[in-house]
Design a protein around this motif. Structure first.
Motif, PDB file in Angstrom:
ATOM      1  N   TYR A  14      30.959  42.040  42.867  1.00  0.00           N
ATOM      2  CA  TYR A  14      30.074  42.923  42.108  1.00  0.00           C
ATOM      3  C   TYR A  14      29.281  42.056  41.140  1.00  0.00           C
ATOM      4  CZ  TYR A  14      33.420  46.134  44.136  1.00  0.00           C
ATOM      5  OH  TYR A  14      34.212  46.814  45.022  1.00  0.00           O
ATOM      6  N   VAL A  19      34.916  38.799  44.278  1.00  0.00           N
ATOM      7  CA  VAL A  19      36.213  39.419  44.564  1.00  0.00           C
ATOM      8  C   VAL A  19      36.757  38.895  45.890  1.00  0.00           C
ATOM      9  CG1 VAL A  19      37.442  41.587  44.962  1.00  0.00           C
ATOM     10  CG2 VAL A  19      35.601  41.484  43.254  1.00  0.00           C
ATOM     11  N   ARG A  38      48.581  44.311  47.466  1.00  0.00           N
ATOM     12  CA  ARG A  38      48.840  45.008  46.213  1.00  0.00           C
ATOM     13  C   ARG A  38      47.541  45.564  45.648  1.00  0.00           C
ATOM     14  NH1 ARG A  38      52.451  40.730  46.103  1.00  0.00           N
ATOM     15  NH2 ARG A  38      54.609  41.447  45.976  1.00  0.00           N
ATOM     16  N   ASN A  39      47.678  46.376  44.595  1.00  0.00           N
ATOM     17  CA  ASN A  39      46.522  46.955  43.920  1.00  0.00           C
ATOM     18  C   ASN A  39      45.599  45.877  43.381  1.00  0.00           C
ATOM     19  OD1 ASN A  39      45.660  49.556  43.594  1.00  0.00           O
ATOM     20  ND2 ASN A  39      47.525  50.149  42.506  1.00  0.00           N
ATOM     21  N   GLY A  40      44.304  46.029  43.597  1.00  0.00           N
ATOM     22  CA  GLY A  40      43.331  45.124  42.983  1.00  0.00           C
ATOM     23  C   GLY A  40      43.112  43.820  43.722  1.00  0.00           C
ATOM     24  N   VAL A  41      43.640  43.656  44.933  1.00  0.00           N
ATOM     25  CA  VAL A  41      43.470  42.382  45.646  1.00  0.00           C
ATOM     26  C   VAL A  41      42.136  42.325  46.397  1.00  0.00           C
ATOM     27  CG1 VAL A  41      45.949  41.990  45.896  1.00  0.00           C
ATOM     28  CG2 VAL A  41      44.682  43.183  47.705  1.00  0.00           C
ATOM     29  N   GLY A  42      41.461  43.475  46.547  1.00  0.00           N
ATOM     30  CA  GLY A  42      40.133  43.449  47.162  1.00  0.00           C
ATOM     31  C   GLY A  42      40.024  44.231  48.465  1.00  0.00           C
ATOM     32  N   LYS A  43      40.979  45.113  48.745  1.00  0.00           N
ATOM     33  CA  LYS A  43      40.919  45.877  50.006  1.00  0.00           C
ATOM     34  C   LYS A  43      39.693  46.786  50.033  1.00  0.00           C
ATOM     35  CE  LYS A  43      44.971  47.787  49.263  1.00  0.00           C
ATOM     36  NZ  LYS A  43      45.273  47.222  47.927  1.00  0.00           N
ATOM     37  N   SER A  44      39.524  47.558  48.968  1.00  0.00           N
ATOM     38  CA  SER A  44      38.359  48.452  48.929  1.00  0.00           C
ATOM     39  C   SER A  44      37.065  47.660  48.893  1.00  0.00           C
ATOM     40  CB  SER A  44      38.420  49.369  47.705  1.00  0.00           C
ATOM     41  OG  SER A  44      39.519  50.234  47.818  1.00  0.00           O
ATOM     42  N   THR A  45      37.087  46.524  48.225  1.00  0.00           N
ATOM     43  CA  THR A  45      35.889  45.696  48.166  1.00  0.00           C
ATOM     44  C   THR A  45      35.517  45.196  49.559  1.00  0.00           C
ATOM     45  OG1 THR A  45      36.505  45.031  45.939  1.00  0.00           O
ATOM     46  CG2 THR A  45      34.823  43.708  47.036  1.00  0.00           C
ATOM     47  N   GLN A  86      37.727  55.499  49.359  1.00  0.00           N
ATOM     48  CA  GLN A  86      38.953  55.764  48.606  1.00  0.00           C
ATOM     49  C   GLN A  86      38.751  56.870  47.574  1.00  0.00           C
ATOM     50  OE1 GLN A  86      40.584  52.314  46.662  1.00  0.00           O
ATOM     51  NE2 GLN A  86      42.388  53.407  45.972  1.00  0.00           N
TER      52      GLN A  86
HETATM   53  N1  ADP Z   1      32.562  48.599  40.911  1.00  0.00           N
HETATM   54  C1  ADP Z   1      33.207  47.486  40.491  1.00  0.00           C
HETATM   55  N2  ADP Z   1      32.627  46.647  39.611  1.00  0.00           N
HETATM   56  C2  ADP Z   1      33.255  45.533  39.182  1.00  0.00           C
HETATM   57  N3  ADP Z   1      34.469  45.155  39.587  1.00  0.00           N
HETATM   58  C3  ADP Z   1      35.117  45.941  40.469  1.00  0.00           C
HETATM   59  C4  ADP Z   1      34.519  47.153  40.963  1.00  0.00           C
HETATM   60  N4  ADP Z   1      35.393  47.724  41.823  1.00  0.00           N
HETATM   61  C5  ADP Z   1      36.474  46.906  41.864  1.00  0.00           C
HETATM   62  N5  ADP Z   1      36.318  45.844  41.056  1.00  0.00           N
HETATM   63  C6  ADP Z   1      37.273  44.748  40.868  1.00  0.00           C
HETATM   64  O1  ADP Z   1      37.452  44.125  42.114  1.00  0.00           O
HETATM   65  C7  ADP Z   1      38.812  43.772  42.290  1.00  0.00           C
HETATM   66  C8  ADP Z   1      39.309  44.326  43.608  1.00  0.00           C
HETATM   67  O2  ADP Z   1      39.287  45.740  43.537  1.00  0.00           O
HETATM   68  P1  ADP Z   1      39.506  46.640  44.828  1.00  0.00           P
HETATM   69  O3  ADP Z   1      38.743  46.069  45.953  1.00  0.00           O
HETATM   70  O4  ADP Z   1      39.215  48.044  44.439  1.00  0.00           O
HETATM   71  O5  ADP Z   1      41.068  46.456  45.083  1.00  0.00           O
HETATM   72  P2  ADP Z   1      42.061  47.263  46.028  1.00  0.00           P
HETATM   73  O6  ADP Z   1      41.279  48.237  46.809  1.00  0.00           O
HETATM   74  O7  ADP Z   1      42.712  46.225  46.844  1.00  0.00           O
HETATM   75  O8  ADP Z   1      43.037  47.940  45.124  1.00  0.00           O
HETATM   76  C9  ADP Z   1      39.577  44.288  41.086  1.00  0.00           C
HETATM   77  O9  ADP Z   1      39.802  43.218  40.197  1.00  0.00           O
HETATM   78  C10 ADP Z   1      38.627  45.286  40.474  1.00  0.00           C
HETATM   79  O10 ADP Z   1      38.786  45.297  39.078  1.00  0.00           O
END
Ligand code: ADP
Ligand code: MG
Lengths: 234, 287
Positions: A14, A19, A38-45, A86
Motif C-alpha cells: 500500500y 507487504v 497468521r494474521n497480518g502476514v499478507g494473505k488478503s494483500t 474478506q
Molecule cells: N489498506 C491498507 N493500507 C495499509 N496497510 C495495510 C492495508 N491493509 C493491510 N495492511 C497491512 O498489510 C499487512 C498485511 O495485511 P493483510 O494482507 O490484511 O493480512 P492477512 O490477510 O494475512 O491477515 C498488515 O501489516 C496490515 O497492517
C-alpha cells in the motif's frame, strides 16, 4: 497443461509500504489452493494484488496466458477472477438479488442455480445489502463472485466471524463448489484444518513470503509443521 | 391569497428547473467525490445551443431541446474524458481551482461567440399566457416546465432503480473497489453519468432561458444555487436534491416577492439552518 495463474516474484503493498516480498506460485485450471498464515502476514494483500487493488512495486501476474500485471481490476474480473472479499463489501443500496445480477456474466452459474445452492438467499432476495446477518452476507459475497462465472474463485476468509454451526453448513457448500464447480479456487482461512480438508494444495505465508508449499493432505497430517506455521484453533 | 399561491407556483417551477440543472452534479459528486464548480457551464452550453439553432436553422424552440440535451451531454463527455478525469485523485483544492478556471474560460468563450447581451427564445404560442385554474392564473410555460421535470424525474428514478446500468451506478457509489473488482467498468459508468448529468443541465439551461435568463455570466451567477441544491440535498441521491431545489426555489421567489430588500439573504439563512439540522444532507448517503 498450461498454468491458469502464474505469479512471479510479486512485490506489492500500500503506497510505499511493501507487504508482499517476492511471491511466486502457479495454479492449473480447476486446481484448489489453501492460502494459510497468521494474521497480518499478507494473505488478503495477495488476493487484493491478484485483483489489481494494491500498489505493485515489481513482479508479474499472468492469468489465462495474458499478462495482467498492470491491468485494471475491471479487466481482471472480466478475465475470470471471481473475488469474495474478506470485508464482504455488501452494497447497501442493492437488494440481494441485484447483488447476484448486476455483475453477472454468462455461464453455468445462473440465478436459479445460485438459489438452489443457497436457498436462504432466495428468501432474502429483496433485502438490502445492509440488512443481512453475517452468514447471509458471506453467502452473498460468495454467490456474487460465482455469478461472474469465474475461472478462479478467490475466497478470502469466507467463515470469518460466523457461528460454528453456520461454519459447518457453509464449509460443506464451499467444499462441494470446489470439488464439483469445475473452477479453480484459492481459499484463505483461519480455520486451517477446514481449508486443508477441502483443497488439493496448500501454501503458507509469513511476513509477505511463501514459507511452505505442499499437498493439503500432507500438511493436514503433519501437525507439528502446521502448528509451527499457523495458529491452529481446532 | 392568490399572490401566495402564485408565488408558490412560480417557486415550484423555478425549483424544478434548478433540480433539472443540478441533479447531474449530485450524481457525479456522489460517485467520484469530485467537486465540479463548472457544472453550470454545461447548462449554459445547452442554452446557447438551443438559441443558436433557432436563429440559424429556424427550428422551433421545442424541437431544439433534444439537441440541447445531446449537445451538452457530448460536451460533458468530452470534458470528462479529456480533462476532469485527470483530477479525480487530486485534492479538492485542485479540483476547485481547475473547475473555476473552466468556468471563466466558458464565460470568455460565450462572450466571444454570442456577446454580452441577454439571449431570448420564442416559446410556441400554446405555451404563452396564463391558464386559469380555480381562480388562480398559472403561467402555461411554467406548468410545462413542471410537467417536463416530473416526467424526467420519474424516468431517472426508473433508470437508477430498475435497470442494470442503474444498479451498477449504485454499486459504484457504494463501494468503488468492490464494484470494479467484480467487473463493473467504474470509469465508464462515471463518464456516462457525467454525460447524462451534463445533458440534463443543458436541457435545463435551454428550458430556463425564459426563467433564469442566459448571458455569459450564467455559470457563475447560478453556481451557488446548484451547489446549495447538492450540499443541502445530499450527494448521490435524487430525492434529497429534489426537495432541496423545491425549497430553494419557493423561498427564493417568495423572498424576492415579499421582502425584496432582503434579496438572496433569506435563502442563505435557510440553507445554513437546513445544513445545521441535516448535516449530511436531506437525502444523501454521504456528508
Ligand atoms: N489498506 C491498507 N493500507 C495499509 N496497510 C495495510 C492495508 N491493509 C493491510 N495492511 C497491512 O498489510 C499487512 C498485511 O495485511 P493483510 O494482507 O490484511 O493480512 P492477512 O490477510 O494475512 O491477515 C498488515 O501489516 C496490515 O497492517
Ligand atoms: Mg486477511
Amino acid at each position: 497443461m498450461t498454468d491458469l495463474l502464474r505469479v512471479e516474484a510479486l512485490c506489492a503493498g500500500y503506497g510505499q509500504a511493501r507487504v508482499l516480498d517476492g511471491i511466486s506460485f502457479a495454479m492449473k485450471p480447476g486446481e484448489s489452493l489453501a492460502l494459510l498464515g497468521r494474521n497480518g502476514v499478507g494473505k488478503s494483500t495477495l488476493i487484493r494484488s491478484l485483483m489489481g487493488l494494491t500498489k505493485r512495486h515489481s513482479g508479474s501476474v499472468f492469468f489465462g496466458g495474458a499478462d495482467l500485471s498492470a491491468a485494471s481490476p475491471t479487466r481482471r474480473a472480466r478475465a475470470g477472477l471471481g473475488w469474495a472479499p474478506q470485508e464482504r463489501a455488501m452494497f447497501p443500496s442493492l437488494t440481494v438479488e441485484e447483488h447476484l445480477t448486476t455483475t453477472a456474466r454468462p455461464g453455468p452459474w445462473t440465478l436459479e442455480k445460485i438459489y438452489e445452492v443457497f436457498p436462504r438467499l432466495r428468501e432474502r432476495r429483496l433485502n438490502m445489502g445492509d440488512q443481512l446477518s453475517g452468514g447471509e452476507q458471506q453467502m452473498v459475497a460468495i454467490a456474487r463472485a460465482l455469478t461472474t462465472n469465474p475461472r478462479l474463485l478467490l475466497l478470502d476468509e469466507p467463515m470469518e466471524g460466523l457461528a460454528p454451526i453456520i461454519v459447518q453448513e457453509l464449509a460443506a457448500v464451499i467444499g462441494r463448489l470446489i470439488r464439483e464447480g469445475g473452477m479453480a479456487a484459492i481459499v484463505v482461512e483461519q480455520h486451517a484444518r477446514l481449508a486443508l480438508s477441502m483443497t488439493e494444495r496448500a501454501m503458507v505465508l509469513d511476513r509477505g513470503r511463501v514459507v511452505h508449499e505442499s499437498s493439503s493432505e500432507s500438511l493436514l497430517r503433519d501437525s507439528e509443521t502446521l502448528g509451527r506455521l499457523v495458529a491452529v484453533a481446532a | 391569497m392568490t399572490s401566495v399561491i402564485g408565488v408558490l407556483f412560480d417557486g415550484l417551477a423555478y425549483g424544478s428547473l434548478l433540480f433539472l440543472v443540478a441533479v447531474g452534479l449530485s450524481i457525479t459528486m456522489g460517485l467520484m467525490n469530485f467537486i465540479n464548480l463548472a457544472h453550470g457551464a454545461f447548462a449554459m452550453i445547452g442554452g446557447y445551443f438551443s438559441v443558436w439553432l433557432t436563429q440559424k436553422t429556424g427550428l422551433p424552440f421545442l424541437a431544439t431541446l433534444p439537441f440541447a440535451f445531446f449537445g451538452a451531454g457530448l460536451a460533458g463527455l468530452a470534458a470528462e474524458r479529456l480533462l476532469f478525469q485527470r483530477l479525480y485523485k487530486a485534492s479538492h483544492l485542485d479540483q476547485v481551482l481547475f473547475t473555476v478556471g473552466f468556468v471563466f474560460s466558458s464565460i470568455a468563450a460565450a462572450h466571444y461567440f454570442f456577446g454580452a447581451g441577454q439571449q431570448f427564445v420564442s416559446t410556441p404560442g400554446f405555451l404563452q399566457g396564463q391558464l386559469r385554474v380555480a381562480g388562480v392564473d398559472l403561467g402555461k410555460y411554467r406548468l410545462f416546465l413542471i410537467a417536463v421535470v416530473i416526467l424526467l424525474t420519474i424516468a431517472l428514478h426508473l433508470m437508477f432503480a430498475k435497470t442494470r446500468f442503474g444498479a451498477q451506478v449504485r454499486a459504484s457509489v457504494d463501494n468503488q473497489d468492490a464494484a470494479a473488482g467484480l467487473g463493473v467498468n467504474v470509469g465508464l459508468v462515471f463518464s456516462l453519468c457525467f454525460a447524462l448529468g451534463s445533458g440534463l443541465a443543458g436541457l435545463g439551461g435551454a428550458l430556463g432561458v425564459e426563467v433564469l435568463g442566459l448571458d455569459p455570466t450564467f455559470p457563475l451567477k447560478y453556481m451557488v444555487y446548484f451547489l446549495l441544491v447538492v450540499v443541502v440535498g445530499g450527494a448521490g441521491s435524487l430525492r434529497g436534491p429534489l426537495i432541496a431545489a423545491l425549497i430553494l426555489g419557493v423561498f427564493d421567489v417568495a423572498g424576492k416577492y415579499f421582502i425584496p430588500q432582503a434579496g438572496a439573504f433569506i435563502i442563505y439563512v435557510l440553507m445554513i439552518a437546513l445544513l445545521l439540522a441535516f448535516p449530511s444532507g436531506l437525502g444523501g448517503r454521504r456528508a
